[in-house]
Design an enzyme around this catalytic site. Structure first.
Site, PDB file in Angstrom:
ATOM      1  N   LYS A   1      -1.922  -5.061 -25.662  1.00 33.08           N
ATOM      2  CA  LYS A   1      -1.394  -6.421 -25.409  1.00 33.08           C
ATOM      3  C   LYS A   1      -0.151  -6.372 -26.041  1.00 33.08           C
ATOM      4  O   LYS A   1       0.719  -6.754 -25.408  1.00 33.08           O
ATOM      5  CB  LYS A   1      -2.399  -7.390 -26.069  1.00 33.08           C
TER       6      LYS A   1
ATOM      7  N   GLY B   1       0.858  -1.186   0.054  1.00 27.67           N
ATOM      8  CA  GLY B   1      -0.050  -0.022   0.070  1.00 27.67           C
ATOM      9  C   GLY B   1       0.782   1.276  -0.010  1.00 27.67           C
ATOM     10  O   GLY B   1       2.126   1.138  -0.294  1.00 27.67           O
TER      11      GLY B   1
END
Ligand code: F6R
Length: 593
Positions: free
Chosen positions: A474, A100
């Protein structure tokens, strides 16, 4: 992104932690570390680089039964040994791993420095270790210190904390970053994800925001930071099994996951259609039917899937928008109380979406989460959830999740329209996907050509433009080739300036309505020297088209076209020799904003 693996066991734990960290490698990281509590001290090992390197520097035959490991994806401070976790406090009283970001770490650090604390790393995590040490000096109680620290931290965190040489306890705290506890036969474990614990544990507890506590080898104690009595705990099981994370003969997870797409669509049909009628939660369908505005929020590949979903919902007469979560979160707009938000996330843990969810929940609008991850933060925070049943996705580049998202949007639209044709259309897609899988090697020469270029452009219109955007993402993710997708009609408004002799352009033709104009666009780029690779649907094919695909319903063509884009990216990356499943700089689950 970052990964946490730890536990208190009856058996030596270091190998379990190393294996667990390896199982989380797919999430992306650039340094790793482990802290083991043994012989009245903490054995700390950290490296810049891979877990294999960590395993090499770790002393042999460690008998420690309590410990915690971490893979770090750098946010505060460069990837380095000193910035790797675990981060000890100044006097080594607390050793902390953290997933975090602490938003107020600068002011906390300043306050601690004024009190004489010295810092060795650039991390926000070291602030937490030192703050714990400071609080412990005031309270003499570890749990109270954790609670006091939680009250001062602003931001996201999943923490695992070793205290001094205490081998009996591993402490934890959580806010907005995932943390799961697993109960095993020989100990109690914790991790940022179920995966590392599958080898040991069958029963799990998901820690929710504002909770903290500790595990011992046979117990788990959890408090909420606003309550003084421990919470009642109920364990649950997960459908994941360790086989789900095996390669089963495939060279890469990405290839395996592309080819699992047929199972994914089959599972979705089985879960949402009983052979006669749709079996969605009726309330969800009612709410969508009644909504005036539908707003999709998502990131990356999931965002691209939502572009297709928007077309399905608009076809049902809905006013429908799609927003990139990180944009919407800072410029939120909710038209009225009849708006429904559909948050779409493979992982269910994407920080930008959690931010959006908080805003929507505060304002009281309805949220439906579409996710692949049951029990994830976005699942739990939503009014309703629809699961994707895609099975775990390990490769960083998302493939089968996109297929699942588009197929699920189609099924929902089918349920709203009251037509079961969608199901037979999807069954047809499965057949075509199987054919494509069989002939996948025919795409290799095209991919080899693509791999020799530094810029590749995609062109399409309508559905084809939407899917072109995903194919382009992609390609850039795993080959590092610069790529963009343009709507054919926009070419003349700017992008055609990029075209010169030999520029590769990949063009899609699926829609009879736009087949002629997109063909004209191909002519335009050809006239400027582009090498055009045309991927067309059979009934619209012309002599010279390099890849001709079987006809399927127009609205489902993205499910076919995207596989071609995924394969082209895969084979091009293979040709270039890149790490396909773990492309540079990327993380599987983006848990920081
Ligand atoms: C691309 C990719 C990312 C994710 C994006 C959102 O291959 O994987 O673009 O799609 O980070 O992730 P989720 O869907 O987990 O919210």
């Amino acid at each position: 992104m970052c990964g946490i693996v730890g536990g208190v066991s009856l058996e030596p734990i270091s190998q379990y932690i190393i294996d667990g960290l390896k199982s989380l490698e797919y999430r992306g990281y650039d340094s790793a570390g482990i802290a083991l509590s043994m012989d009245g001290r903490i054995e700390l090992s950290r490296v810049k680089g891979r877990v294999d390197k960590l395993a090499q520097v770790l002393p042999q035959n460690l008998i420690a039964t309590t410990g915690v490991g971490h893979t770090r994806w750098a946010t505060h401070g460069e990837p380095s040994e000193i910035n790797a976790h675990p981060q000890p406090s100044m006097h080594q009283q607390f050793t902390v791993v953290h997933n975090g970001v602490i938003d107020n770490y600068r002011s906390l650090k300043k306050r601690l420095e004024n009190r004489g604390f010295q810092f060795l790393s650039e991390t926000d995590t070291e602030v937490i270790s030192n703050l714990l040490e400071f609080e412990y000096a005031q309270t003499g109680n570890v749990m109270q210190s954790i609670k006091n620290v939680m009250r001062q931290l602003v931001g996201s965190y999943a923490l695992a904390i070793l205290f001094d040489s205490d081998e009996e306890h591993l402490y934890f705290a959580k806010n907005r970053s995932p943390l799961v506890i697993g109960k095993g036969r020989d100990g109690m474990y914790l991790a940022s994800d179920y995966i590392p614990m599958l080898a040991k544990a069958k029963e799990f507890v998901t820690i929710t925001d504002h909770q903290y506590g500790y595990i011992t080898h046979n117990d788990v104690v959890i408090y909420h930071d606003e309550q003084n009595t421990p919470l009642q705990i109920s364990f649950h099981q997960t459908e994941l099994v360790s086989e789900d994370i095996q390669l089963i003969g495939y060279p890469h997870y990405m290839l395996k996951e592309i080819e699992e797409s047929t199972d994914v669509i089959r599972r979705l049909i089985d879960n949402y259609f009983d052979g006669n009628q749709y079996i969605f939660d009726a309330l969800i369908i009612e709410k969508i039917k009644a909504a005036r505005n539908i707003v999709f929020l998502a990131c990356g590949t999931s965002y691209h899937a939502c572009l297709i979903g928007r077309r399905y919902f608009r076809d049902q007469g809905k006013n429908c928008e799609v927003h990139i979560a990180s944009e919407w979160a800072f410029y939120p707009y909710i038209a009225d109380q009849d708006s429904i938000f559909i948050i779409v996330s493979q992982s269910g843990e994407t920080a930008d979406l959690i931010h959006c969810m908080e805003i929507i929940n505060e304002r009281g609008a309805t949220v439906i989460t579409i996710t692949n991850t049951k029990g994830s933060t976005l699942d739990r925070a939503a009014d309703h959830t629809l699961l994707l049943f895609a099975g775990i996705e390990i490769a960083v580049a998302s493939t089968k999740a996109y297929i699942a998202q588009v197929a699920l949007f189609a099924l929902i639209a089918g349920a709203i329209a009251g037509t079961t044709n969608t199901v037979s259309d999807l069954v047809q897609i499965i057949k075509v996907q199987k054919e494509i899988i069989k002939k996948r090697d025919s795409l290799i020469p095209h991919a080899q050509f693509i791999s020799k270029n530094s810029d590749v452009y995609f062109l399409g219109r309508g559905y084809d433009y939407d899917v072109a955007r995903e194919c382009s993402l992609k390609l850039k993710e795993i080959t590092y080739i610069h790529s963009e997708a343009f709507p054919g009609g926009e070419l003349k408004h700017g992008p055609i300036a990029l075209i010169e002799k030999g520029t590769p352009v990949i063009g899609f033709v699926s829609d009879p309505m736009t087949a002629d104009p997109i063909r004209s666009n191909f002519q335009e780029v050809c006239a400027r020297g582009a090498d055009v690779l045309i991927i067309s649907s059979k009934s619209l094919a012309r002599t010279g088209d390099q890849i001709v695909l079987p006809d399927v319903q127009l609205y489902l063509t993205p499910l076919i076209k995207v596989m071609i884009g995924q394969y082209l990216a895969y084979f091009a990356a293979l040709e270039l020799g890149y790490n396909i499943d773990k492309p540079r700089n990327l993380a599987k689950s983006v848990t920081v904003e």
